[in-house]
Motif scaffolding. Sequence first.
Motif, PDB file in Angstrom:
ATOM      1  N   GLU A   1       6.434   2.468   2.286  1.00  0.00           N
ATOM      2  CA  GLU A   1       5.098   1.913   2.086  1.00  0.00           C
ATOM      3  C   GLU A   1       4.735   1.006   3.269  1.00  0.00           C
ATOM      4  OE1 GLU A   1       4.938   1.443  -2.748  1.00  0.00           O
ATOM      5  OE2 GLU A   1       6.301   0.151  -1.627  1.00  0.00           O
ATOM      6  N   VAL A   2       3.492   0.577   3.294  1.00  0.00           N
ATOM      7  CA  VAL A   2       3.046  -0.410   4.272  1.00  0.00           C
ATOM      8  C   VAL A   2       2.461  -1.583   3.500  1.00  0.00           C
ATOM      9  CG1 VAL A   2       2.593   1.297   6.073  1.00  0.00           C
ATOM     10  CG2 VAL A   2       0.762   0.633   4.510  1.00  0.00           C
ATOM     11  N   ALA A   3       2.307  -2.713   4.174  1.00  0.00           N
ATOM     12  CA  ALA A   3       1.771  -3.906   3.536  1.00  0.00           C
ATOM     13  C   ALA A   3       0.557  -4.399   4.301  1.00  0.00           C
ATOM     14  CB  ALA A   3       2.830  -5.002   3.452  1.00  0.00           C
TER      15      ALA A   3
ATOM     16  N   LEU B   1       0.837  -1.198   0.000  1.00  0.00           N
ATOM     17  CA  LEU B   1       0.000   0.000   0.000  1.00  0.00           C
ATOM     18  C   LEU B   1       0.872   1.248   0.000  1.00  0.00           C
ATOM     19  CD1 LEU B   1      -2.506  -1.090   2.814  1.00  0.00           C
ATOM     20  CD2 LEU B   1      -2.660  -1.564   0.363  1.00  0.00           C
ATOM     21  N   GLN B   2       0.480   2.210  -0.819  1.00  0.00           N
ATOM     22  CA  GLN B   2       1.161   3.513  -0.863  1.00  0.00           C
ATOM     23  C   GLN B   2       0.319   4.525  -0.082  1.00  0.00           C
ATOM     24  OE1 GLN B   2       2.159   4.833  -4.821  1.00  0.00           O
ATOM     25  NE2 GLN B   2       2.339   6.964  -4.182  1.00  0.00           N
TER      26      GLN B   2
ATOM     27  N   ILE C   1       1.574  -4.356   8.145  1.00  0.00           N
ATOM     28  CA  ILE C   1       3.023  -4.519   8.288  1.00  0.00           C
ATOM     29  C   ILE C   1       3.705  -3.233   7.820  1.00  0.00           C
ATOM     30  CG2 ILE C   1       5.017  -5.942   7.687  1.00  0.00           C
ATOM     31  CD1 ILE C   1       3.046  -8.187   6.951  1.00  0.00           C
ATOM     32  N   ASP C   2       4.424  -2.586   8.720  1.00  0.00           N
ATOM     33  CA  ASP C   2       5.180  -1.392   8.347  1.00  0.00           C
ATOM     34  C   ASP C   2       6.667  -1.650   8.592  1.00  0.00           C
ATOM     35  OD1 ASP C   2       5.505  -1.155  11.112  1.00  0.00           O
ATOM     36  OD2 ASP C   2       3.899   0.317  11.310  1.00  0.00           O
TER      37      ASP C   2
ATOM     38  N   PHE D   1      -7.286   0.995   0.117  1.00  0.00           N
ATOM     39  CA  PHE D   1      -7.645   0.407   1.404  1.00  0.00           C
ATOM     40  C   PHE D   1      -7.365   1.443   2.490  1.00  0.00           C
ATOM     41  CE2 PHE D   1      -6.413  -1.739   5.341  1.00  0.00           C
ATOM     42  CZ  PHE D   1      -7.515  -2.544   5.557  1.00  0.00           C
ATOM     43  N   ALA D   2      -8.409   1.866   3.183  1.00  0.00           N
ATOM     44  CA  ALA D   2      -8.293   2.871   4.249  1.00  0.00           C
ATOM     45  C   ALA D   2      -7.561   4.115   3.752  1.00  0.00           C
ATOM     46  CB  ALA D   2      -7.580   2.272   5.463  1.00  0.00           C
ATOM     47  N   GLY D   3      -7.824   4.506   2.505  1.00  0.00           N
ATOM     48  CA  GLY D   3      -7.229   5.704   1.935  1.00  0.00           C
ATOM     49  C   GLY D   3      -5.885   5.495   1.281  1.00  0.00           C
ATOM     50  N   ALA D   4      -5.281   4.315   1.395  1.00  0.00           N
ATOM     51  CA  ALA D   4      -3.966   4.033   0.806  1.00  0.00           C
ATOM     52  C   ALA D   4      -4.143   3.296  -0.518  1.00  0.00           C
ATOM     53  CB  ALA D   4      -3.128   3.204   1.767  1.00  0.00           C
TER      54      ALA D   4
END
Length: 530
Positions: free
Chosen positions: A130-132, A29-30, A123-124, A407-410
């Motif tokens: 980015e996050v996953a 996710l970005q 996961i950060d 997803f949640a704005g990302a």
Amino acid sequence: MKHLSGLDATFLHFETPEMPMHVGSLNVLQLPKGYQGDFYEDAKAFMAGRIHLADVFTRKLALMPFDLSNPVWVDDDDIDVDYHVRHITLPKPGTNRQLQQYVARLHSSLIDRSRPLWEFYIIDGLKSGEVALYTKVHHAGIDGQAGVEVGKAIFDLEPAGRVVRPPRRKPRRSGYQLGMAELASAALRNTAAQYVKLYKMLPALGKALADLAAAPQELPRELDPRALARRYNLTAPRTPFNVSITNQRAFAGRTIPLAETKAIARHFGVTLNDVVLATVSGALRQYLKAGSELPAESMVAAVPVSLREAGDDTANNQASMILVSLASDLQDPVERLKAINQSSTQSKSTMNRFKAVILDDFPMFAAPWLMSGMASVVGRSGLVNMLPPAANVAVSNVQGAPFPMYFAGALVTSYYPVSIASHGTALNITLQSYNGRLDYGLIACRRAVPDVNEIGDHLLAEHRRLMALMQEAAPAPAEKPAVAPARERRAAPRRKAVATARKTAPVKAVKAAPAKKKPAAAAKKAPRGR
């Protein structure tokens, strides 16, 4: 209360600690530009407002007494979102390899059956910033296509998301679990209904068998069982993938452009799934050849086939399986692709004859405890290592969203499936299309296939090889005329316009042009005539 179908329950009964039966996905996710919040808390609040949109998030299992019949789904009115949505921070430096290793570790653990059968992990710590999002849901409640429908509940088409109505309040049950008498009576009623359904299907099943037997052109003349097995890919050669597995997992993700895969399919006159199987075949061929383990006979892939009707978004399993030759004994990639297309077409034709009579729900009274025991014995006895395998690898292709999602704005930048490795099939390759990509997820038993990333690299190399062959076979572009000098290029439009005007102008009478007068200076110098 809703009964699990026979197919759904099979994923429960065959599950062992060495063979977890859940599927999942890894999404990178970005985050929005300038984001300063706590994404885990935002994601948890986001999911709390969305879980009522899909049954898989709000139902749990109620087991039958003594496992005499399949469990039933019941609503859970006390969902602990803090338990289901979890947070992990990767250690530095936070590489993609570390992310994939952690996902493999998370995928090896069983889901708690006393709760709804799903877990989400934020996961950060990635060095990219980015996050996953790693998700896993038990296969008893969902198949690949139903998973796409669940994705519609949690993903949005815009960063701001959409307005979701809160769930309607339901009366809470007085007891935590259903009573023994209620469960037993429900099991008997469901078993009777299944037997009635099976009885009604017998005429259609008999007709399908008769139609298959009446097609001599598709059967070999000799009735040798070994010839029939080779004809319909009922046996496969033994490879390092066809062993008993442990609960340790290895995972790798790779991406191939969807447009390029479609171009290869169009050029060679095959389907996109044929190109996928050819890419997998070439990759496995190179991997096994490097270890001097490539079998002389062709490997076979187990390929799921959806039985779901158009528009059916029920969260259950509606699929069957076909066996397709990977033509790995052929060295030429194009010949291999054509042979895969022929085998796939034949297998699909056979499947279509039985599709209408394939049951996803069937009687299993007193069978669950027996199936669970058999699964443990087969996995731990080493029997799989001696029996001839039916398939060498599982390959599944899921059609996903052709547009970006959030997803949640990302922004969701990737969609790698994480599927099931099983006894006898230690490697599973599942791919999903997403926003112009084909994201491959390779999950394997770490002891049987420790270098799964090497297979992923061979996938990319085989795709490039097919692209090069397509470009070599493409017709050469027409030769362009030589470039004229600049002066001629400037004069060409004027000459063309003049020529066109002469052709299209109307014909007129030609008059003699009047004589031109001489300049005055010239008249003075001229001698005056006498």
